[in-house]
Enzyme design. Structure first.
Site, PDB file in Angstrom:
ATOM      1  N   CYS A  45       0.815  -1.228   0.000  1.00  0.00           N
ATOM      2  CA  CYS A  45       0.000   0.000   0.000  1.00  0.00           C
ATOM      3  C   CYS A  45       0.844   1.272   0.000  1.00  0.00           C
ATOM      4  O   CYS A  45       0.319   2.356  -0.243  1.00  0.00           O
ATOM      5  CB  CYS A  45      -0.942  -0.007   1.191  1.00  0.00           C
ATOM      6  SG  CYS A  45      -1.871  -1.518   1.281  1.00  0.00           S
ATOM      7  N   ASN A  59     -10.244  -0.547   0.609  1.00  0.00           N
ATOM      8  CA  ASN A  59      -8.786  -0.476   0.566  1.00  0.00           C
ATOM      9  C   ASN A  59      -8.298  -1.068  -0.760  1.00  0.00           C
ATOM     10  O   ASN A  59      -8.400  -2.263  -0.987  1.00  0.00           O
ATOM     11  CB  ASN A  59      -8.227  -1.275   1.748  1.00  0.00           C
ATOM     12  CG  ASN A  59      -6.708  -1.240   1.813  1.00  0.00           C
ATOM     13  OD1 ASN A  59      -6.036  -0.852   0.861  1.00  0.00           O
ATOM     14  ND2 ASN A  59      -6.170  -1.665   2.938  1.00  0.00           N
ATOM     15  N   HIS A  88      -3.037   6.769   3.130  1.00  0.00           N
ATOM     16  CA  HIS A  88      -3.471   5.465   2.610  1.00  0.00           C
ATOM     17  C   HIS A  88      -4.872   5.178   3.153  1.00  0.00           C
ATOM     18  O   HIS A  88      -5.163   5.399   4.323  1.00  0.00           O
ATOM     19  CB  HIS A  88      -2.495   4.377   3.029  1.00  0.00           C
ATOM     20  CG  HIS A  88      -2.998   2.996   2.749  1.00  0.00           C
ATOM     21  ND1 HIS A  88      -3.604   2.667   1.559  1.00  0.00           N
ATOM     22  CD2 HIS A  88      -2.995   1.866   3.500  1.00  0.00           C
ATOM     23  CE1 HIS A  88      -3.944   1.392   1.587  1.00  0.00           C
ATOM     24  NE2 HIS A  88      -3.597   0.876   2.760  1.00  0.00           N
TER      25      HIS A  88
HETATM   26  N1  ACO Z   1     -18.189  -7.955  11.087  1.00  0.00           N
HETATM   27  C1  ACO Z   1     -18.499  -8.234  12.360  1.00  0.00           C
HETATM   28  N2  ACO Z   1     -17.577  -8.614  13.263  1.00  0.00           N
HETATM   29  C2  ACO Z   1     -16.299  -8.723  12.845  1.00  0.00           C
HETATM   30  C3  ACO Z   1     -15.916  -8.433  11.510  1.00  0.00           C
HETATM   31  C4  ACO Z   1     -16.930  -8.056  10.618  1.00  0.00           C
HETATM   32  N3  ACO Z   1     -16.681  -7.752   9.322  1.00  0.00           N
HETATM   33  N4  ACO Z   1     -14.589  -8.617  11.401  1.00  0.00           N
HETATM   34  C5  ACO Z   1     -14.141  -8.996  12.593  1.00  0.00           C
HETATM   35  N5  ACO Z   1     -15.184  -9.079  13.474  1.00  0.00           N
HETATM   36  C6  ACO Z   1     -15.181  -9.458  14.884  1.00  0.00           C
HETATM   37  C7  ACO Z   1     -13.967 -10.277  15.262  1.00  0.00           C
HETATM   38  O1  ACO Z   1     -14.175 -11.634  14.924  1.00  0.00           O
HETATM   39  C8  ACO Z   1     -13.925 -10.068  16.757  1.00  0.00           C
HETATM   40  O2  ACO Z   1     -14.853 -10.916  17.354  1.00  0.00           O
HETATM   41  P1  ACO Z   1     -14.506 -11.611  18.781  1.00  0.00           P
HETATM   42  O3  ACO Z   1     -14.339 -10.461  19.730  1.00  0.00           O
HETATM   43  O4  ACO Z   1     -15.720 -12.427  19.012  1.00  0.00           O
HETATM   44  O5  ACO Z   1     -13.265 -12.372  18.537  1.00  0.00           O
HETATM   45  C9  ACO Z   1     -14.435  -8.629  16.920  1.00  0.00           C
HETATM   46  O6  ACO Z   1     -15.087  -8.296  15.695  1.00  0.00           O
HETATM   47  C10 ACO Z   1     -13.355  -7.628  17.185  1.00  0.00           C
HETATM   48  O7  ACO Z   1     -12.302  -7.890  16.257  1.00  0.00           O
HETATM   49  P2  ACO Z   1     -11.027  -6.979  16.175  1.00  0.00           P
HETATM   50  O8  ACO Z   1     -10.123  -7.517  15.108  1.00  0.00           O
HETATM   51  O9  ACO Z   1     -10.471  -6.760  17.534  1.00  0.00           O
HETATM   52  O10 ACO Z   1     -11.730  -5.643  15.688  1.00  0.00           O
HETATM   53  P3  ACO Z   1     -11.058  -4.264  15.431  1.00  0.00           P
HETATM   54  O11 ACO Z   1     -11.800  -3.220  16.155  1.00  0.00           O
HETATM   55  O12 ACO Z   1      -9.572  -4.323  15.595  1.00  0.00           O
HETATM   56  O13 ACO Z   1     -11.374  -4.028  13.894  1.00  0.00           O
HETATM   57  C11 ACO Z   1     -10.227  -4.243  11.799  1.00  0.00           C
HETATM   58  C12 ACO Z   1     -10.921  -4.971  12.946  1.00  0.00           C
HETATM   59  C13 ACO Z   1     -11.245  -3.360  11.101  1.00  0.00           C
HETATM   60  C14 ACO Z   1      -9.703  -5.279  10.828  1.00  0.00           C
HETATM   61  C15 ACO Z   1      -9.091  -3.399  12.372  1.00  0.00           C
HETATM   62  O14 ACO Z   1      -8.276  -4.169  13.195  1.00  0.00           O
HETATM   63  C16 ACO Z   1      -8.261  -2.806  11.312  1.00  0.00           C
HETATM   64  O15 ACO Z   1      -8.714  -1.999  10.522  1.00  0.00           O
HETATM   65  N6  ACO Z   1      -6.954  -3.131  11.261  1.00  0.00           N
HETATM   66  C17 ACO Z   1      -6.072  -2.614  10.288  1.00  0.00           C
HETATM   67  C18 ACO Z   1      -6.350  -3.280   9.002  1.00  0.00           C
HETATM   68  C19 ACO Z   1      -5.631  -2.639   7.868  1.00  0.00           C
HETATM   69  O16 ACO Z   1      -5.476  -1.448   7.825  1.00  0.00           O
HETATM   70  N7  ACO Z   1      -5.206  -3.467   6.934  1.00  0.00           N
HETATM   71  C20 ACO Z   1      -4.594  -3.091   5.751  1.00  0.00           C
HETATM   72  C21 ACO Z   1      -3.297  -2.392   5.972  1.00  0.00           C
HETATM   73  S1  ACO Z   1      -2.116  -2.624   4.768  1.00  0.00           S
HETATM   74  C22 ACO Z   1      -2.865  -2.745   3.366  1.00  0.00           C
HETATM   75  O17 ACO Z   1      -3.597  -1.864   3.072  1.00  0.00           O
HETATM   76  C23 ACO Z   1      -2.681  -3.953   2.517  1.00  0.00           C
END
Ligand code: ACO
Length: 316
Positions: A117, A271, A241
């Site tokens: 990215c 993304n 990004h």
């Molecule tokens: N819908 C509902 N629930 C979900 C979903 C969804 N789509 N996805 C995950 N959950 C659940 C998980 O299973 C978890 O459940 P649990 O508590 O029962 O285990 C709960 O939600 C919380 O999960 P977390 O991963 O802690 O949620 P978080 O608030 O961290 O959000 C997210 C998740 C959106 C993925 C976040 O961590 C994030 O954005 N991280 C960065 C991702 C990123 O930027 N990636 C790309 C970067 S590099 C590139 O661009 C290639």
């Protein structure tokens, strides 16, 4: 690597820009209909409302490049350098840039660059440095089709990643100062927190990526602002990004940049990796949000873990 200006970088101007998004819109409701998720969860945790799926990395790159060429008033044969940033080439060999070069009818050199990215800024800096070595006019393209390498049954990644492309025409212009500072870096020891094997799907430790992303992109942005001698109030447009609105909000707060000076496209693109910052920059240009002399801050992070930032003085 951080670079101070040793008497200035090659003079250049961005004279064209273009975006390509597939026609197929996938809404949060579409995911909620088949996965255990909801529009509320996705909007609240990511800021994404809809994204586009479809096409090939090659076709999206060509469409964005044609739009950028039309805007610049140049023919493809006048392009002597093509840098295609992608993590999803349609084939292993040859490079995706080979097909894009042929489809467009460019001259000169072409190659792919994979810095995930952060790749668009890596490519911009690379192309600019080559303009300083005699190339005259470059196409810098970010194009990715992440829906192909995302497990559409995994709610944790399926809702995030999408397809699209953005392109700019970058011209050698000794009288114009485009790049004021840049910072390219990576920490390869973090590769496992976001990766994808050949033939497999993206796996991601979401929370760890989130934590590292905020730190890496803020530190990198602070470095380039200091190197360019600009303050938050001088930034006319911040182009981060487009991974997650909460990451962008955290960065905006820490950098002290006005939220309304930030380009946000992820609500309708998701993304798109290498294309993300290109689309966010180009949409702002298309909307008339940029005028000559404006200071633009680009900053992103990605798999690797890579990061890249640049301060530009906009001038088309
Ligand atoms: N819908 C509902 N629930 C979900 C979903 C969804 N789509 N996805 C995950 N959950 C659940 C998980 O299973 C978890 O459940 P649990 O508590 O029962 O285990 C709960 O939600 C919380 O999960 P977390 O991963 O802690 O949620 P978080 O608030 O961290 O959000 C997210 C998740 C959106 C993925 C976040 O961590 C994030 O954005 N991280 C960065 C991702 C990123 O930027 N990636 C790309 C970067 S590099 C590139 O661009 C290639």
């Amino acid at each position: 690597m951080t670079a101070r200006r040793p008497g200035g970088y090659p003079g250049a101007a961005i004279t064209g820009w273009g975006i390509a998004l597939p026609d197929k819109i996938v809404t949060n409701a579409d995911f909620a209909a088949r996965l255990d998720t909801s529009d509320d969860w996705i909007v609240e945790r990511t800021g994404i409302k809809e994204r586009r799926f479809g096409g090939t990395t090659r076709a999206l790159a060509v469409e964005a490049a044609r739009a950028a060429l039309a805007r610049s008033g140049h023919e493809a044969r006048e392009i002597d350098l093509l840098v295609l940033s992608t993590t999803t080439p349609d084939q292993a060999v040859p490079a995706a840039s080979s097909a894009v070069h042929a489809d467009l009818g460019c001259s000169g050199a072409a190659f792919d660059l994979n810095a995930a990215c952060a790749g668009f800024v890596y490519s911009l800096v690379t192309a600019l440095s080559m303009l300083g070595m005699g190339y005259k006019r470059a196409l810098v393209i970010g194009s990715d089709t992440l829906s192909r390498i995302t497990d559409q049954t995994d709610r944790a990644t399926a809702v995030l990643f999408a397809d699209g492309a953005g392109a700019i025409v970058l011209e050698a212009r000794p009288d114009r100062e485009l790049l004021l500072s840049y910072d390219l870096g990576l920490d390869g020891s973090l590769a496992s927190i976001l990766c994808c094997d050949h033939g497999g799907y993206i796996t991601m430790e979401g929370r760890e990526v989130f934590r590292r992303a905020v730190r890496a992109s803020v530190e990198s942005a602070q470095k380039v602002m200091a190197d360019a001698g600009v303050k938050a109030a001088d930034i006319a447009l911040y182009v981060p990004h487009q991974a997650n609105l909460r990451i962008i909000d955290a960065a905006v707060q820490r950098l002290g940049i006005d939220a309304d000076r930030t380009s946000i496209v992820l609500d309708h693109t998701g993304n798109t990796s290498s294309a993300s910052m290109a689309i966010a920059l180009n949409e702002a240009a298309e909307l008339g949000r940029l005028k000559d002399g404006d200071i633009v801050l680009l900053s992103g992070f990605g798999a690797g873990m890579t990061w890249a930032s640049a301060v530009l003085r906009w001038g088309s």
